[in-house]
Write a protein that holds these residues in place. Structure first.
Motif: not given
Length: 238
Positions: A190-194, A200-207, A118-121, A222-228
């Protein structure tokens, strides 16, 4: 200045609302089947989690916004879109005074699996405002509309054909850098969440919950892999 062709409704909406990603197409991740209506009521625990994340992310987002945009409007207003049947979604928009709004549907609040997601989104959506994506996307749409509309007009096309060219130009223009905008928002998010104390890495797993958009021509994400990869790289550098 008088235009030799009409500006599409899309551009008029953008000009009036001052927004390129508001109540129209969403800018954030969209879990589940995009556009599929859902009526979801978050549990008390999920509501409490949402409030807790807002309390931690909002002041950090505002501080980073003020640092990047001195004198800009960084007074974020975070709201819940509780209209019945809305799909899981989050988006950033502006009100008529230019105040940035971050909106989250009840379905999204119920879909996120942990506070980090939620924080990452939330951070991602705040990043769209910090990076100035709404005015930049609006300018791209306007430029595309003028270019294609002008070319059609110079070629002697009919009024209907010119209008169609203007609409197409606006659509292509608005999408031209949308993938770059998403990656930029992922990096800043990523900076804001951190800095808010989340992973942020765990948060981006929302993808992993949403269909991979791949690398479609004129796609908006963009592709999810690129975003991760962007998230991992920025997080590792902090």
């Amino acid at each position: 200045m008088r235009w030799p062709f009409r500006l599409p409704a899309l551009l008029l909406i953008l000009a009036l609302a001052g927004c390129a990603v508001s109540a129209p197409p969403p800018s954030g991740p969209q879990p589940g089947q995009p556009g599929q209506p859902r009526t979801v009521t978050p549990s008390g625990e999920q509501v409490s989690r949402f409030r807790s994340v807002v309390a931690r992310v909002e002041p950090v987002a505002e501080r980073i916004c003020q640092r990047q945009n001195p004198g800009g409007n960084c007074d974020f207003k975070i709201v819940v879109d509780d209209r019945p049947g809305q799909p899981a979604n989050a988006f950033q928009t502006l009100d008529r005074s230019g105040r940035p709004i971050l909106a989250f549907t009840t379905a999204l609040i119920a879909d996120v699996r942990n506070p980090d997601e939620l924080a990452f989104v939330m951070s991602h959506e705040a990043a769209h405002h910090i990076a100035g994506h709404i005015p930049r996307q609006r300018q791209n749409a306007m430029t595309g509309a003028i270019l294609l509309g002008g070319l059609a007009s110079l070629s002697g096309a009919s009024s209907g054909a010119i209008d169609a060219a203007v609409d197409l130009g606006a659509s292509v223009g608005a999408r031209s850098y949308s993938k770059d905008f998403e990656l930029e928002a992922d990096a800043i998010g990523t900076i804001i969440a951190k800095e808010s104390g989340f992973d942020p890495v765990r948060g981006a797993e929302f993808f992993t919950q949403i269909p991979d958009p791949g690398d479609r021509f004129l796609g908006t994400h963009p592709p999810n892999a690129q975003r991760m990869e962007i998230v991992r790289r920025v997080a590792a550098s902090l």
